[in-house]
Scaffold this motif. Structure first.
Motif, PDB file in Angstrom:
ATOM      1  N   LEU A   1      -9.189   3.196   9.679  1.00 23.96           N
ATOM      2  CA  LEU A   1      -9.529   4.436  10.382  1.00 23.96           C
ATOM      3  C   LEU A   1      -8.746   4.579  11.685  1.00 23.96           C
ATOM      4  O   LEU A   1      -8.551   5.690  12.171  1.00 23.96           O
ATOM      5  N   GLY A   2      -8.303   3.466  12.268  1.00 26.01           N
ATOM      6  CA  GLY A   2      -7.542   3.529  13.501  1.00 26.01           C
ATOM      7  C   GLY A   2      -6.041   3.568  13.319  1.00 26.01           C
ATOM      8  O   GLY A   2      -5.301   3.629  14.303  1.00 26.01           O
ATOM      9  N   ASN A   3      -5.560   3.542  12.091  1.00 21.44           N
ATOM     10  CA  ASN A   3      -4.117   3.574  11.838  1.00 21.44           C
ATOM     11  C   ASN A   3      -3.510   4.925  12.194  1.00 21.44           C
ATOM     12  O   ASN A   3      -4.173   5.965  12.125  1.00 21.44           O
ATOM     13  N   ARG A   4      -2.231   4.905  12.523  1.00 15.17           N
ATOM     14  CA  ARG A   4      -1.545   6.146  12.895  1.00 15.17           C
ATOM     15  C   ARG A   4      -1.450   7.114  11.728  1.00 15.17           C
ATOM     16  O   ARG A   4      -1.417   8.329  11.923  1.00 15.17           O
ATOM     17  N   GLU A   5      -1.356   6.597  10.498  1.00 14.33           N
ATOM     18  CA  GLU A   5      -1.219   7.491   9.357  1.00 14.33           C
ATOM     19  C   GLU A   5      -2.542   8.122   8.926  1.00 14.33           C
ATOM     20  O   GLU A   5      -2.554   9.099   8.170  1.00 14.33           O
ATOM     21  N   THR A   6      -3.675   7.595   9.413  1.00 16.48           N
ATOM     22  CA  THR A   6      -4.975   8.109   8.965  1.00 16.48           C
ATOM     23  C   THR A   6      -5.191   9.569   9.329  1.00 16.48           C
ATOM     24  O   THR A   6      -5.672  10.349   8.491  1.00 16.48           O
ATOM     25  N   PRO A   7      -4.880  10.045  10.557  1.00 20.46           N
ATOM     26  CA  PRO A   7      -5.021  11.486  10.822  1.00 20.46           C
ATOM     27  C   PRO A   7      -4.180  12.355   9.894  1.00 20.46           C
ATOM     28  O   PRO A   7      -4.576  13.476   9.559  1.00 20.46           O
ATOM     29  N   VAL A   8      -3.027  11.840   9.464  1.00 20.11           N
ATOM     30  CA  VAL A   8      -2.196  12.594   8.515  1.00 20.11           C
ATOM     31  C   VAL A   8      -2.909  12.717   7.179  1.00 20.11           C
ATOM     32  O   VAL A   8      -2.965  13.793   6.564  1.00 20.11           O
ATOM     33  N   ILE A   9      -3.473  11.603   6.701  1.00 21.48           N
ATOM     34  CA  ILE A   9      -4.231  11.617   5.445  1.00 21.48           C
ATOM     35  C   ILE A   9      -5.389  12.599   5.544  1.00 21.48           C
ATOM     36  O   ILE A   9      -5.612  13.426   4.654  1.00 21.48           O
ATOM     37  N   LEU A  10      -6.125  12.512   6.631  1.00 21.91           N
ATOM     38  CA  LEU A  10      -7.278  13.390   6.817  1.00 21.91           C
ATOM     39  C   LEU A  10      -6.849  14.852   6.934  1.00 21.91           C
ATOM     40  O   LEU A  10      -7.557  15.747   6.469  1.00 21.91           O
TER      41      LEU A  10
ATOM     42  N   SER B   1       9.131  -0.780  15.800  1.00 21.38           N
ATOM     43  CA  SER B   1       8.876   0.538  15.221  1.00 21.38           C
ATOM     44  C   SER B   1       7.690   0.519  14.308  1.00 21.38           C
ATOM     45  O   SER B   1       6.841   1.406  14.316  1.00 21.38           O
ATOM     46  N   GLU B   2       7.587  -0.499  13.428  1.00 22.20           N
ATOM     47  CA  GLU B   2       6.480  -0.582  12.497  1.00 22.20           C
ATOM     48  C   GLU B   2       5.173  -0.858  13.214  1.00 22.20           C
ATOM     49  O   GLU B   2       4.112  -0.415  12.791  1.00 22.20           O
ATOM     50  N   ALA B   3       5.228  -1.615  14.307  1.00 22.87           N
ATOM     51  CA  ALA B   3       3.992  -1.890  15.048  1.00 22.87           C
ATOM     52  C   ALA B   3       3.388  -0.603  15.591  1.00 22.87           C
ATOM     53  O   ALA B   3       2.180  -0.445  15.679  1.00 22.87           O
ATOM     54  N   GLY B   4       4.255   0.360  15.911  1.00 24.89           N
ATOM     55  CA  GLY B   4       3.741   1.639  16.394  1.00 24.89           C
ATOM     56  C   GLY B   4       3.184   2.516  15.311  1.00 24.89           C
ATOM     57  O   GLY B   4       2.562   3.515  15.571  1.00 24.89           O
ATOM     58  N   ALA B   5       3.386   2.134  14.019  1.00 24.07           N
ATOM     59  CA  ALA B   5       2.892   2.953  12.903  1.00 24.07           C
ATOM     60  C   ALA B   5       1.466   2.639  12.549  1.00 24.07           C
ATOM     61  O   ALA B   5       0.918   3.177  11.613  1.00 24.07           O
ATOM     62  N   GLY B   6       0.810   1.736  13.232  1.00 30.83           N
ATOM     63  CA  GLY B   6      -0.591   1.418  12.931  1.00 30.83           C
ATOM     64  C   GLY B   6      -0.723   0.019  12.416  1.00 30.83           C
ATOM     65  O   GLY B   6       0.252  -0.669  12.119  1.00 30.83           O
ATOM     66  N   THR B   7      -1.939  -0.454  12.285  1.00 30.50           N
ATOM     67  CA  THR B   7      -2.179  -1.781  11.786  1.00 30.50           C
ATOM     68  C   THR B   7      -1.892  -1.844  10.315  1.00 30.50           C
ATOM     69  O   THR B   7      -2.029  -0.878   9.585  1.00 30.50           O
TER      70      THR B   7
END
Length: 412
Positions: free
Chosen positions: A143-152, A405-411
């Motif tokens: 839920l805290g990953n950067r891609e989660t708002p995109v999914i939602l 770069s990947e670290a900024g993409a979320g856990t």
């Protein structure tokens, strides 16, 4: 045996079985959703041991499960975040529609089912399961990953699109004229617009009215309000799930946090009942004849959903690993696909079995793709990179830059 006694025995056995299945899934590191569905398939009509006494109760529990899943999802985000998501994600929503509705429509036309069936099957393959995906994201701790708002964002656009699609499909299936279909559509759009307006303009007032220092009162008021709004939304041809989601958005601050803590255990219980009920309502004997076309359609649309997630996450500036996680998470189909198929069965009965098999495949496959798409692609890339052959050395600091770069993409 008395009806109430049989109900209690069956219901107790179902809940106990769900607990054991959930513990087993946790031991092997798997989401329990596929196991819940398979358990329902085994004990539904045509299964090993049909559960007749508790069927009606489980059906109601399943409806509550979907409502609670979407309510808790809405509590994660505010109304302003929803509007921002809609403004930024509408191109992704358009790509999602084209990539995922087209295979269903094409399959129906190739099978000779006609244009109305094509519209129905297009909806079955288009809409991801917000309930399944919400549960999977929670189970995987994303839920805290950067891609989660995109999914939602993609899911919200899909869910709100149902307010337009379902009334239109209902009118087509009933052979209603343009005037009747337009009235139904206007009612649906007006309902969604009104709820969104109230959530945006008066969300704080709603939160203040709902707020209570007594956990029991807060639980009763939030749950009652959610079920009431969901029922009204369903009556007005808008999805009950959309209504519950919008209630969650309307609540904010300490009220949202308190409601989330109180409702999470209830959400987990009734969500498990929902997945079991989906399996219970499926006759295993109807699946084998349509398994091959359903499997081909499932594979095709799993790939198109992964492409959808990749595109949406790329637009948000998320790295390749986050894009793959977003795509894998969107694969599951579920509650909306079942509703659409149920509406269409009266006009084209052949949609029922293929839609059931299709949804069952993807609701089982979805949690697996959510978990394994990114690691599997990473391993394939690693295997290709290890192949011997001349290649230029990467520039100094290349690996450190990629890792940052990947670290900024979320856990992960």
């Amino acid at each position: 045996m008395h009806d109430t006694t049989a109900l209690l025995i069956e219901l107790g056995a179902v809940i106990l079985g769900l607990g054991l299945i959930g513990r087993f899934a946790g031991r092997i590191g798997l989401s329990p959703i596929p196991l819940y569905l398979l358990a329902g398939l085994a004990f539904g009509h045509g299964g090993l041991l049909p559960l007749d006494a508790s069927e009606d109760f489980v059906a109601v529990g399943a409806e509550i499960g979907v409502i609670l899943l979407l309510l808790l999802l809405g509590l994660e985000y505010s109304a302003s975040e929803l509007v921002t998501s809609l403004r930024t994600q509408y191109p992704s929503g358009a790509v999602d529609f084209v990539l995922n509705a087209t295979p269903g429509a094409a399959a129906a036309l190739l099978l000779g089912w006609g244009p109305v069936a094509a519209v129905a099957l297009a909806g079955v393959t288009w809409i991801s399961s917000s309930g399944v995906i919400a549960k999977v994201l929670t189970d995987l701790g994303r839920l805290g990953n950067r891609e989660t708002p995109v999914i939602l964002g993609v899911l919200v656009i899909e869910d709100l699109s149902m307010a337009v699609y379902l009334p239109l499909l209902t009118a087509l299936l009933a052979g209603v004229g343009l005037a009747g279909g337009s009235i139904t559509l206007l009612i649906a759009l007006g309902t969604v617009g009104l709820v969104l307006y109230v959530a945006l303009r008066h969300g704080r007032l709603i939160s203040r009215a709902v707020s209570s220092d007594n956990p029991e009162m807060l639980l009763l008021v939030v749950l009652g309000l959610t079920v009431l709004v969901a029922g009204i939304a369903q009556q007005l041809q808008v999805s009950a799930a959309v209504g519950a989601f919008l209630v969650g958005i309307a609540l904010s601050g300490e009220v949202a946090e308190g409601a989330r803590k109180l409702l999470t255990p209830l959400r987990d219980l009734f969500a498990a009942v929902f997945f079991v009920f989906f399996g219970l309502s499926t006759d295993p004997a109807a699946i084998p004849p349509v398994l091959l076309p359903a499997l081909l359609l499932a594979v095709a649309t799993a790939l198109t959903k992964i492409l959808t997630g990749w595109y949406a996450a790329r637009r948000a500036g998320i790295g390749p690993r986050g894009r793959l996680r977003a795509g894998g998470a969107l694969v599951a189909r579920g509650e909306f696909s079942v509703v659409i198929a149920g509406l269409a069965v009266a006009t084209e009965p052949r949609i029922g079995p293929i839609a059931t098999a299709y949804v069952l495949i993807l609701v089982v496959l979805g949690p697996l793709t959510a978990r394994w798409t990114e690691p599997a692609v990473g391993r394939l890339r690693g295997a290709f990179r290890r192949k011997p052959g001349p290649r230029a050395d990467p520039p100094p600091g290349h690996e450190e830059i990629a890792e940052a770069s990947e670290a900024g993409a979320g856990t992960t």
